[in-house]
Design an enzyme around this catalytic site. Structure first.
Site, short mmCIF file in Angstrom:
data_model
loop_
_atom_site.label_atom_id
_atom_site.label_comp_id
_atom_site.label_asym_id
_atom_site.label_seq_id
_atom_site.Cartn_x
_atom_site.Cartn_y
_atom_site.Cartn_z
N HIS A 302 -10.34 -16.00 0.11
CA HIS A 302 -9.02 -15.65 0.63
C HIS A 302 -9.21 -14.72 1.82
CE1 HIS A 302 -4.61 -14.88 0.07
NE2 HIS A 302 -4.94 -13.77 0.71
N HIS A 345 -7.33 -5.42 -5.20
CA HIS A 345 -7.70 -4.64 -4.02
C HIS A 345 -7.45 -3.16 -4.22
CE1 HIS A 345 -7.17 -4.25 0.66
NE2 HIS A 345 -8.41 -4.02 0.28
N HIS A 375 2.00 0.39 -2.25
CA HIS A 375 0.68 0.62 -2.83
C HIS A 375 -0.06 1.54 -1.86
CE1 HIS A 375 1.46 -3.66 -4.46
NE2 HIS A 375 1.90 -2.76 -5.33
N HIS A 381 -4.07 -2.71 -6.74
CA HIS A 381 -2.95 -3.64 -6.75
C HIS A 381 -3.50 -5.06 -6.67
CE1 HIS A 381 -3.83 -2.58 -2.55
NE2 HIS A 381 -3.48 -3.84 -2.24
#
Length: 461
Positions: A302, A345, A375, A381
């Site tokens: 990703h 992350h 965040h 998160h």
């Protein structure tokens, strides 16, 4: 050219724009209104006043220097002294410290704020959610949200603290500025640079949206690096207004100026939108997010969200942004053997997210259009439980998939934000947000698989 008061029902929908980003533009509502060969002649055409608005210091490097010359019927200095606005606003902040905002590493999320019942224009409906730094020190940012149900009347707003990037989520905006008029619909954004006076009208009724404000710098297009010469937000898709003016008398007209996070008012007897012609590179502009050309991975993994940056406000440190504006538009996902939603992350940057329409690929539910999440620096998160389990269940047979009918965005900053008390105590705060991750269970299998055993054996050999 008709010189009528700026009323909501008078605002046309077939506006003409100039295109480009960072260009030196010129526009005149009456032919010949721009002086030729100089900026400030002894007598300007049509008896206009020459007035410069500077967005950078005079001696800023030429490639960064921003200024425009406005040729107006009366200069903007023609007003009574500023006085503190009564009643005061109370929910705007431009200098963040422990006395007016709190620090918390907790993941935060808000449900969409309801449109107020009482008449509320853009100024009164604007409130700060979080931010860092100080407009007095010319470094920092603030993130606001707004809800409004009426157009501004006989007044204009001016932000002396910084640039506004407005992201409407519900309801079209008709915005009149000193450079001309812009129509901004959900799915579009507008940047109103520091110091410009503007009015917000609501032709569709109630409106709701998000606002990023930056202190001491201005938005730029991100460098494209190895992407090459094309892609992301194209300069030609940014639109700048054409000159438009009104010259009627406006007794009791009020300029509302945001200065150091406080509101001040000054009276004058004319419209501030009396600019007959202008030229320069310091201008309001808008952008249609559907024109963004996204890039994505085509084999594995990703990509980092920075690949979707529309605008950036840089710091002096290369590659580190005071604030990035990033979007998550419709696009194809084709990566093989890859967990396709955003990865889990912890980020040295802080991330504020909003949703204009549709859903967001990392949250199966709870994150709604008009809502928001925060965040902060190094706060964990990522995808919620439902998203993770659904993705794993598809396995490697998912095939190419197009994410459609969605537009999420992120304001990302290197600074650690403080959160305003009314945001923390809001009835729209989602106190159960953390529950979306509590269901994540362990999938750890300590037993060696055949493939793992072979790899280990090869390593020993």
């Amino acid at each position: 050219m008709e010189n009528k008061p700026t009323k909501c029902h008078d605002f046309p929908t077939d506006l003409e724009y100039q295109s480009g980003f960072g260009n030196h533009f010129s526009s005149e509502a009456i032919a010949g209104a721009l002086p030729q060969g100089q900026n400030s002649p002894l007598i300007c055409p049509y008896g206009l006043y020459a007035e410069q608005i500077s967005g950078t210091s005079f001696t800023a490097p030429r490639k960064l220097n921003l200024r425009s010359w406005l040729y107006r019927i009366k200069p903007s200095v023609t007003h009574e002294p500023f006085k503190p606005r009564v009643p005061s606003h109370g929910k705007l902040v431009s200098e963040f410290n422990e006395s007016n905002a709190s620090a918390t590493p907790t993941q935060l999320r808000w449900k969409p704020v309801e449109i107020p019942d009482t008449p509320t224009d853009f100024i009164d409906g604007l409130y700060t959610v979080c931010g860092a730094g100080s407009s007095f020190l010319r470094h920092g940012f603030a993130i606001h949200m707004y809800t409004a149900n009426k157009s501004m009347e006989n007044c204009a707003f001016c932000n002396a603290d910084g640039d506004f990037l407005i992201v409407p989520q519900q309801g079209k905006l008709w915005i009149t500025t000193e450079c001309g008029r812009l129509q901004v619909s959900p799915g579009e954004v507008i940047v109103l640079p520091q110091g410009f006076r503007f009015v917000v009208n609501l032709p569709d009724g109630p409106s709701r949206g998000y606002v990023a404000e930056i202190f001491g710098t201005h938005f730029q297009l991100p460098d494209l690096g190895p992407i090459g010469a094309n892609g992301l937000a194209a300069p030609r898709d940014f639109l700048v207004p054409a000159a438009w003016f009104e010259q009627n008398s406006c007794p009791g007209y009020t300029i509302v100026q945001k200065f150091g996070g406080e509101l001040f008012t000054a009276r004058q007897d004319f419209s501030p939108f009396n600019v007959v012609a202008w030229h320069g590179n310091y201008v309001p502009y808008k952008y249609d997010l559907s024109k963004f050309c996204p890039y994505n991975t085509v084999l594995v993994d990703h990509g980092d969200p920075s690949i979707n940056t529309v605008l950036t406000a840089p710091t002096d440190k290369p590659g580190v942004a005071l604030l990035d504006f990033v979007i998550f538009p419709p696009r194809w996902l084709v990566a093989e053997n890859t967990f396709r939603p955003p990865y889990y992350h912890r980020n040295c940057m802080s991330e504020f997210m909003g949703l204009i329409y549709g859903g967001y690929e990392a949250k199966a539910d709870g994150f709604l259009p008009g809502g928001a999440s925060l965040h902060s620096c190094m706060t964990p998160h990522g995808p919620d439980t439902k998203t993770y389990e659904a993705t794993i269940a598809h396995g490697n047979e998912a095939g190419p998939h197009r994410i459609a009918d969605t537009m999420a965005f992120m304001f990302e900053s290197c600074l650690m934000p403080r959160i305003c008390p009314w945001a923390l105590e809001s009835p729209f705060s989602d106190h159960d947000y953390y529950q979306c991750w509590i269901g994540l269970r362990s999938h750890f299998t300590p037993e060696e698989t055949e493939g793992q055993s072979r790899d280990l054996q090869n390593g020993r050999d």
